[in-house]
Design a protein around this motif. Structure first.
Motif, PDB file in Angstrom:
ATOM      1  N   ARG A 130       0.811  -1.224   0.000  1.00 23.16           N
ATOM      2  CA  ARG A 130       0.000   0.000   0.000  1.00 23.16           C
ATOM      3  C   ARG A 130       0.843   1.273   0.000  1.00 23.16           C
ATOM      4  O   ARG A 130       0.423   2.304   0.535  1.00 23.16           O
ATOM      5  N   ILE A 131       2.001   1.232  -0.632  1.00 26.18           N
ATOM      6  CA  ILE A 131       2.753   2.455  -0.912  1.00 26.18           C
ATOM      7  C   ILE A 131       2.756   2.623  -2.429  1.00 26.18           C
ATOM      8  O   ILE A 131       3.395   1.846  -3.138  1.00 26.18           O
ATOM      9  N   PRO A 132       2.037   3.597  -2.975  1.00 29.09           N
ATOM     10  CA  PRO A 132       1.935   3.730  -4.435  1.00 29.09           C
ATOM     11  C   PRO A 132       3.235   4.225  -5.059  1.00 29.09           C
ATOM     12  O   PRO A 132       4.046   4.888  -4.407  1.00 29.09           O
ATOM     13  N   GLU A 133       3.428   3.906  -6.339  1.00 27.62           N
ATOM     14  CA  GLU A 133       4.634   4.364  -7.049  1.00 27.62           C
ATOM     15  C   GLU A 133       4.772   5.876  -7.028  1.00 27.62           C
ATOM     16  O   GLU A 133       5.887   6.396  -7.060  1.00 27.62           O
ATOM     17  N   ALA A 134       3.641   6.589  -6.970  1.00 23.15           N
ATOM     18  CA  ALA A 134       3.681   8.051  -6.963  1.00 23.15           C
ATOM     19  C   ALA A 134       4.377   8.593  -5.721  1.00 23.15           C
ATOM     20  O   ALA A 134       4.758   9.765  -5.687  1.00 23.15           O
ATOM     21  N   ARG A 135       4.549   7.751  -4.710  1.00 21.50           N
ATOM     22  CA  ARG A 135       5.269   8.164  -3.505  1.00 21.50           C
ATOM     23  C   ARG A 135       6.683   7.565  -3.463  1.00 21.50           C
ATOM     24  O   ARG A 135       7.311   7.523  -2.409  1.00 21.50           O
ATOM     25  N   MET A 136       7.160   7.097  -4.599  1.00 25.44           N
ATOM     26  CA  MET A 136       8.518   6.542  -4.680  1.00 25.44           C
ATOM     27  C   MET A 136       9.335   7.329  -5.694  1.00 25.44           C
ATOM     28  O   MET A 136       8.822   7.740  -6.741  1.00 25.44           O
ATOM     29  N   THR A 137      10.608   7.528  -5.393  1.00 20.57           N
ATOM     30  CA  THR A 137      11.543   8.152  -6.337  1.00 20.57           C
ATOM     31  C   THR A 137      12.792   7.290  -6.405  1.00 20.57           C
ATOM     32  O   THR A 137      13.350   6.916  -5.366  1.00 20.57           O
ATOM     33  N   VAL A 138      13.224   6.961  -7.608  1.00 20.78           N
ATOM     34  CA  VAL A 138      14.459   6.205  -7.782  1.00 20.78           C
ATOM     35  C   VAL A 138      15.509   7.111  -8.399  1.00 20.78           C
ATOM     36  O   VAL A 138      15.226   7.886  -9.319  1.00 20.78           O
ATOM     37  N   SER A 139      16.711   7.028  -7.875  1.00 17.82           N
ATOM     38  CA  SER A 139      17.820   7.846  -8.373  1.00 17.82           C
ATOM     39  C   SER A 139      18.813   6.971  -9.123  1.00 17.82           C
ATOM     40  O   SER A 139      19.183   5.892  -8.657  1.00 17.82           O
ATOM     41  N   THR A 140      19.243   7.433 -10.278  1.00 20.19           N
ATOM     42  CA  THR A 140      20.264   6.727 -11.047  1.00 20.19           C
ATOM     43  C   THR A 140      21.389   7.678 -11.424  1.00 20.19           C
ATOM     44  O   THR A 140      21.170   8.871 -11.629  1.00 20.19           O
ATOM     45  N   SER A 141      22.585   7.120 -11.516  1.00 22.40           N
ATOM     46  CA  SER A 141      23.741   7.898 -11.952  1.00 22.40           C
ATOM     47  C   SER A 141      23.779   8.033 -13.466  1.00 22.40           C
ATOM     48  O   SER A 141      24.620   8.752 -14.007  1.00 22.40           O
ATOM     49  N   GLY A 142      22.851   7.334 -14.135  1.00 19.57           N
ATOM     50  CA  GLY A 142      22.794   7.430 -15.593  1.00 19.57           C
ATOM     51  C   GLY A 142      23.115   6.109 -16.270  1.00 19.57           C
ATOM     52  O   GLY A 142      23.876   6.075 -17.245  1.00 19.57           O
ATOM     53  N   ILE A 143      22.542   5.012 -15.778  1.00 15.42           N
ATOM     54  CA  ILE A 143      22.744   3.684 -16.364  1.00 15.42           C
ATOM     55  C   ILE A 143      21.772   3.539 -17.529  1.00 15.42           C
ATOM     56  O   ILE A 143      20.572   3.312 -17.335  1.00 15.42           O
ATOM     57  N   LEU A 144      22.271   3.680 -18.751  1.00 15.15           N
ATOM     58  CA  LEU A 144      21.374   3.771 -19.905  1.00 15.15           C
ATOM     59  C   LEU A 144      20.480   2.554 -20.108  1.00 15.15           C
ATOM     60  O   LEU A 144      19.280   2.714 -20.372  1.00 15.15           O
ATOM     61  N   PRO A 145      20.987   1.302 -20.008  1.00 15.90           N
ATOM     62  CA  PRO A 145      20.065   0.163 -20.178  1.00 15.90           C
ATOM     63  C   PRO A 145      18.925   0.194 -19.167  1.00 15.90           C
ATOM     64  O   PRO A 145      17.787  -0.142 -19.501  1.00 15.90           O
ATOM     65  N   GLY A 146      19.221   0.611 -17.934  1.00 16.80           N
ATOM     66  CA  GLY A 146      18.176   0.720 -16.925  1.00 16.80           C
ATOM     67  C   GLY A 146      17.165   1.794 -17.262  1.00 16.80           C
ATOM     68  O   GLY A 146      15.959   1.608 -17.090  1.00 16.80           O
ATOM     69  N   ILE A 147      17.636   2.947 -17.750  1.00 19.05           N
ATOM     70  CA  ILE A 147      16.727   4.037 -18.119  1.00 19.05           C
ATOM     71  C   ILE A 147      15.816   3.601 -19.265  1.00 19.05           C
ATOM     72  O   ILE A 147      14.606   3.861 -19.253  1.00 19.05           O
ATOM     73  N   LEU A 148      16.374   2.906 -20.255  1.00 18.88           N
ATOM     74  CA  LEU A 148      15.576   2.463 -21.400  1.00 18.88           C
ATOM     75  C   LEU A 148      14.536   1.430 -20.976  1.00 18.88           C
ATOM     76  O   LEU A 148      13.405   1.429 -21.481  1.00 18.88           O
ATOM     77  N   ALA A 149      14.897   0.552 -20.038  1.00 21.66           N
ATOM     78  CA  ALA A 149      13.932  -0.419 -19.516  1.00 21.66           C
ATOM     79  C   ALA A 149      12.863   0.292 -18.695  1.00 21.66           C
ATOM     80  O   ALA A 149      11.668  -0.033 -18.780  1.00 21.66           O
ATOM     81  N   PHE A 150      13.279   1.273 -17.916  1.00 22.54           N
ATOM     82  CA  PHE A 150      12.367   2.046 -17.073  1.00 22.54           C
ATOM     83  C   PHE A 150      11.335   2.764 -17.922  1.00 22.54           C
ATOM     84  O   PHE A 150      10.165   2.875 -17.547  1.00 22.54           O
ATOM     85  N   ALA A 151      11.749   3.240 -19.085  1.00 17.11           N
ATOM     86  CA  ALA A 151      10.845   3.970 -19.981  1.00 17.11           C
ATOM     87  C   ALA A 151       9.704   3.090 -20.477  1.00 17.11           C
ATOM     88  O   ALA A 151       8.640   3.597 -20.848  1.00 17.11           O
ATOM     89  N   LYS A 152       9.909   1.769 -20.466  1.00 18.16           N
ATOM     90  CA  LYS A 152       8.894   0.846 -20.977  1.00 18.16           C
ATOM     91  C   LYS A 152       7.929   0.360 -19.895  1.00 18.16           C
ATOM     92  O   LYS A 152       6.963  -0.337 -20.213  1.00 18.16           O
TER      93      LYS A 152
END
Length: 403
Positions: A236-258
């Motif tokens: 019961r913690i929605p994604e809208a209350r979560m923030t993930v920080s990345t240093s700029g891992i491109l494969p992760g960002i591209l997966a996250f976009a999907k």
């Protein structure tokens, strides 16, 4: 409860933690013990929503089933808070021990650190509402908007090697499992007796925000990180209350976009050009700023969704007005906001804080260019709990829990 199950709980190490298994796998566990699949739902309710810490607490399951689970080596398997330090500002830093003895650090910040301001989320609205009420002097109403932020680790150590971060000095030991990531949250919520979700006895659910900004790079442990997010949503913690920080891992960002549903994204930019960024963030040699911005452009942002650029300000390195102008040119046209983070000191680190007036001048320069910019409030500096200070230590004010 029988003496036998007491014996099992005390003498069999939890080799098979239940916390971390998705609901279908929990159903498979109970089916394997000859029980109907709906018992898996009862198990999930107990460990994820009631946050039990021991099989003996799951009274919706028969004693026989609990004994069978224990005999098979199953246990709840939450990480254990073994040490804690409390800051003068109320922040708490915990040393969390996993089943194999590895440890990470997790931070509890009552009222948060201002990191959500301006990102259009429910967490930002909470902060802005509380600020408005406090400005009106309505302390009683402001109290209803009390909230907390938990800073969660995703790896034991970190492989990214940002030069201004103490965690980098540890190197990388291993990834955390989904259960170990989400389990940090459960352990902290249990410590503070937080109730999530509305009910007759609890009409106003707690406002808990999560930031995956502790030890490690979440996008180098992407699958476990996202599996943990799904568990936390069930808690019961929605994604809208979560923030993930990345240093700029491109494969992760591209997966996250999907992802069809996902936390908010914060990117550790920390420099206005590749030369400065490479000196303080060696990951830039693999993926430069242009490639990073191109990958970010693949993320379909919703109407209320913004990308946060985190910018750790290092005195004399990236804090001049010329740096501000270069940063403005870099991010102009991107739906974003800037979180300015004054560097948090650590021992034997070759950096220093920029002067306060310089930080304000930098912020104003960015704001005047039409880009939202906020100075993130440091929390727990005196106990090494602030951004970039987590180092899996047993020193710096940590005290044992429970002897």
């Amino acid at each position: 409860m029988s003496n036998y199950i007491n014996y099992l709980n005390k003498n069999i190490q939890v080799a098979r933690p239940l916390f971390g298994l998705p609901l279908d796998e929990l159903a498979g566990v109970v089916k394997g013990l000859g029980q109907p699949g709906y018992r898996g739902g009862q198990l999930a309710e107990a460990i994820y929503r009631q946050r039990v810490t021991d099989l003996s607490e799951i009274t919706t399951l028969s004693e026989g089933l609990r004994e069978a689970l224990a005999a098979e080596g199953y246990g709840v398997g939450l990480p254990e808070i073994v040490q804690a330090a409390v800051s003068v500002d109320g922040t708490e830093r915990y040393l969390m021990r996993m089943a194999d003895g590895e440890t990470v650090e997790t931070v509890w910040m009552p009222d948060g650190d201002g990191g959500e301001r301006g990102d259009g989320s429910a967490a930002a609205e909470d902060e802005e509402t509380e600020d408005a009420l406090a400005a009106r002097g309505d302390a009683e109403a402001a109290l209803k908007y009390r909230r907390a932020t938990i800073c969660v680790s995703s790896q034991v150590g970190c492989a990214v090697n940002c030069q201004f971060c103490l965690t980098a000095k540890l190197g990388i030991r291993r990834n955390l499992t989904a259960g170990e990531i989400a389990g940090q949250v459960a352990a902290v919520l249990n410590r503070h007796k937080v109730e999530l979700g509305s009910s007759r006895g609890n009409p106003t659910p707690a406002r808990i925000n999560l930031v995956f900004m502790g030890m490690g790079e979440p996008f180098l442990n992407y699958e476990n990180f996202m599996a943990a997010v799904r568990l936390l949503v069930y808690m019961r913690i929605p994604e809208a209350r979560m923030t993930v920080s990345t240093s700029g891992i491109l494969p992760g960002i591209l997966a996250f976009a999907k992802e069809t549903s996902r936390p908010k994204l914060a990117v550790s930019l920390n420099a206005p050009n590749d030369a400065v960024r490479e000196a303080i963030m060696p990951i830039t040699r693999k993926w430069n700023i242009a490639a990073l911005l191109e990958a970010l452009g693949t993320i379909p942002l919703s109407r209320r969704e913004w990308i946060t650029f985190e910018y750790v300000m290092l005195g004399g390195i990236n804090d001049s007005l010329a740096d501000a102008d270069e940063l403005i040119a870099l991010v102009r046209g991107i739906k974003c906001k800037i979180n300015l983070i004054v560097w948090n000191a650590g021992p034997n680190m070759p950096y220093h804080e920029p002067p306060r007036d310089g930080v304000l001048a930098f912020q104003n320069r960015v704001i005047d260019a039409g880009i939202p910019a906020y100075i993130r409030r440091p929390r727990g500096r005196d106990i090494y709990a602030a951004c970039g200070q987590l180092k899996r230590t047993v020193e710096d004010g940590l005290v044992a829990i429970g002897g």
